[in-house]
Motif scaffolding. Sequence first.
Motif, PDB file in Angstrom:
ATOM      1  N   UNK A  13       0.831  -1.201   0.000  1.00 41.38           N
ATOM      2  CA  UNK A  13       0.000   0.000   0.000  1.00 41.38           C
ATOM      3  C   UNK A  13       0.864   1.249   0.000  1.00 41.38           C
ATOM      4  N   UNK A  14       0.493   2.274  -0.841  1.00 42.72           N
ATOM      5  CA  UNK A  14       1.245   3.522  -0.925  1.00 42.72           C
ATOM      6  C   UNK A  14       2.507   3.384  -1.734  1.00 42.72           C
ATOM      7  N   UNK A  15       2.726   2.280  -2.382  1.00 43.63           N
ATOM      8  CA  UNK A  15       3.958   2.068  -3.137  1.00 43.63           C
ATOM      9  C   UNK A  15       4.088   3.003  -4.312  1.00 43.63           C
ATOM     10  N   UNK A  16       2.998   3.399  -4.931  1.00 45.95           N
ATOM     11  CA  UNK A  16       3.055   4.293  -6.086  1.00 45.95           C
ATOM     12  C   UNK A  16       3.599   5.650  -5.682  1.00 45.95           C
ATOM     13  N   UNK A  17       3.190   6.191  -4.534  1.00 46.62           N
ATOM     14  CA  UNK A  17       3.669   7.479  -4.050  1.00 46.62           C
ATOM     15  C   UNK A  17       5.146   7.411  -3.717  1.00 46.62           C
ATOM     16  N   UNK A  18       5.566   6.322  -3.095  1.00 47.01           N
ATOM     17  CA  UNK A  18       6.978   6.185  -2.741  1.00 47.01           C
ATOM     18  C   UNK A  18       7.839   6.044  -3.984  1.00 47.01           C
ATOM     19  N   UNK A  19       7.304   5.352  -4.977  1.00 52.53           N
ATOM     20  CA  UNK A  19       8.044   5.192  -6.229  1.00 52.53           C
ATOM     21  C   UNK A  19       8.231   6.544  -6.917  1.00 52.53           C
ATOM     22  N   UNK A  20       7.168   7.367  -6.915  1.00 52.64           N
ATOM     23  CA  UNK A  20       7.274   8.697  -7.515  1.00 52.64           C
ATOM     24  C   UNK A  20       8.263   9.555  -6.746  1.00 52.64           C
ATOM     25  N   UNK A  21       8.291   9.387  -5.435  1.00 50.80           N
ATOM     26  CA  UNK A  21       9.237  10.137  -4.604  1.00 50.80           C
ATOM     27  C   UNK A  21      10.664   9.741  -4.951  1.00 50.80           C
ATOM     28  N   UNK A  22      10.882   8.411  -5.036  1.00 47.74           N
ATOM     29  CA  UNK A  22      12.235   7.940  -5.345  1.00 47.74           C
ATOM     30  C   UNK A  22      12.682   8.405  -6.733  1.00 47.74           C
ATOM     31  N   UNK A  50       5.269  14.638  -3.403  1.00 46.06           N
ATOM     32  CA  UNK A  50       4.993  13.189  -3.387  1.00 46.06           C
ATOM     33  C   UNK A  50       5.708  12.468  -2.258  1.00 46.06           C
ATOM     34  N   UNK A  51       6.747  13.072  -1.700  1.00 43.78           N
ATOM     35  CA  UNK A  51       7.473  12.428  -0.607  1.00 43.78           C
ATOM     36  C   UNK A  51       6.803  12.803   0.712  1.00 43.78           C
ATOM     37  N   UNK A  52       6.105  11.856   1.292  1.00 45.10           N
ATOM     38  CA  UNK A  52       5.383  12.099   2.534  1.00 45.10           C
ATOM     39  C   UNK A  52       5.895  11.169   3.620  1.00 45.10           C
ATOM     40  N   UNK A  53       5.565  11.527   4.838  1.00 46.11           N
ATOM     41  CA  UNK A  53       5.976  10.679   5.953  1.00 46.11           C
ATOM     42  C   UNK A  53       7.486  10.641   6.086  1.00 46.11           C
ATOM     43  N   UNK A  54       7.995   9.413   6.256  1.00 44.03           N
ATOM     44  CA  UNK A  54       9.442   9.263   6.397  1.00 44.03           C
ATOM     45  C   UNK A  54      10.184   9.633   5.121  1.00 44.03           C
ATOM     46  N   UNK A  55       9.497   9.552   3.983  1.00 41.70           N
ATOM     47  CA  UNK A  55      10.147   9.868   2.704  1.00 41.70           C
ATOM     48  C   UNK A  55      10.444  11.357   2.560  1.00 41.70           C
ATOM     49  N   UNK A  56       9.826  12.202   3.390  1.00 44.22           N
ATOM     50  CA  UNK A  56      10.075  13.650   3.285  1.00 44.22           C
ATOM     51  C   UNK A  56      11.533  13.982   3.582  1.00 44.22           C
TER      52      UNK A  56
END
Length: 282
Positions: A13-22, A50-56
């Motif tokens: 879940x949420x992998x698409x957002x993390x992929x866009x962030x990366x 697109x980088x939210x949470x820990x990805x910020x």
Amino acid sequence: MLALVIVYMNGKPGGNSESACNDAIDSGLKLVANGSLDGARQKLATAKNVCTGKSSAKAEDLQAAIAKAGAASSGCQRSVKAIEKALDGKRLQSAGEAIAKLDVDCAGAATVESLRKQLARQQAAAASVQVGVRQALDNQDASAAQSGIARLEAIDREYPELKQLKADSQALNTPAPAPLDPAPTRPAQAELAVPRAVERAVPAAVPVPAPAVDNGAAMRNEMAQSFLRDAERAMADGRFDAAKTYLDSARRVDPNNPRIDNLSRRVRERERQVLQTETTIK
């Protein structure tokens, strides 16, 4: 069932957002490495969305990399050297203007921050010296004012009020005009030189210009003479009323003509004689 499909496609879940962030972070770092900081800033803007949470934290790392690269760029380095040269040359106004023109990345560099603090210290020192100079001028202390101006110029050659302070100090050093010498004492009567007779030249006689001819007066006189001649002919013919009419016309044209009154008496006298003769005959 739909949720399972989404998890399967994205891995979690949420992998698409993390992929866009990366993707945004990786692309941004590559652009930084290639020196394309404008493109890297665009990727940073995408990463922040697109980088939210820990990805910020990844977006923050990209921002730090861009800032570091900007500070290390040749353009920033040239600007820093120009600012350092202005500070060393005691040209604080030029240094401040150069700092204000830096882009965001270069302005945030640690080297620029150090120069900014140095500029602030020198500006404060110049302002303090300026206050002392102004006090010396107010107290009419020319020596202290000159000394303060020298210190101020050693700190900031471009200080905004430096020119005016120099002018005020110069005016303070300008001596007041000397009083006028008293009137010299008149020599004793015996010392006075006896004036010699001055031969005065007799001014030459100035010719008196002829009076201007009044064309109007000449015309009036001519008309009056014409009426007088008509009056004389009328008197000779015994037409005394006509003669009087001509005399009135002459008087209106030229009232100051002396012949009018003379001829008027002659007309009356002639008319009286004619009347007496006619009465005697009857």
